[in-house]
Design an enzyme around this catalytic site. Sequence first.
Site, PDB file in Angstrom:
ATOM      1  CB  CYS A   1      -0.949   0.002   1.195  1.00 53.16           C
ATOM      2  SG  CYS A   1      -0.088   0.022   2.762  1.00 53.16           S
TER       3      CYS A   1
ATOM      4  CG  ASP B   1       0.350   2.656   4.672  1.00 51.27           C
ATOM      5  OD1 ASP B   1       0.022   3.554   3.883  1.00 51.27           O
ATOM      6  OD2 ASP B   1      -0.466   1.953   5.277  1.00 51.27           O
TER       7      ASP B   1
ATOM      8  CB  CYS C   1      -4.370   4.632   5.106  1.00 53.03           C
ATOM      9  SG  CYS C   1      -4.013   3.168   6.092  1.00 53.03           S
TER      10      CYS C   1
ATOM     11  CB  CYS D   1      -2.282  -0.370   9.384  1.00 59.05           C
ATOM     12  SG  CYS D   1      -2.789   0.214   7.749  1.00 59.05           S
TER      13      CYS D   1
END
Length: 128
Positions: free
Chosen positions: A37, A39, A63, A106
């Site tokens: 993603c 991140d 995010c 995450c």
Amino acid sequence: MAYSEKVIDHYENPRNVGSFDNNDENVGSGMVGAPACGDVMKLQIKVNDEGIIEDARFKTYGCGSAIASSSLVTEWVKGKSLDEAQAIKNTDIAEELELPPVKIHCSILAEDAIKAAIADYKSKREAK
């Protein structure tokens, strides 16, 4: 996908944003990323002479769930020993923030960042 109130709170009011001097021997830094993603999470801990994490900082590009995971973890590690902080699992983070399955990565990043910061701190101490 709806974020939980805790994610929204940590996203809108992130705790412990910033950084410490990486040259400080009492600071451990962990930088991790998620290719899936994009991140990127940098987490730093400041450890006192008794081996207790007295402060933590983070900078996360990602995010809301990634920012919330970082913010939460910096709160959790304060006052803990290195072993106690090392024992924090992504499942604990995901459960606390009520992360949906698509955002579990995450919480994994946050766990990995803690472990990397602790490893960095220990390697600095061993190099002395």
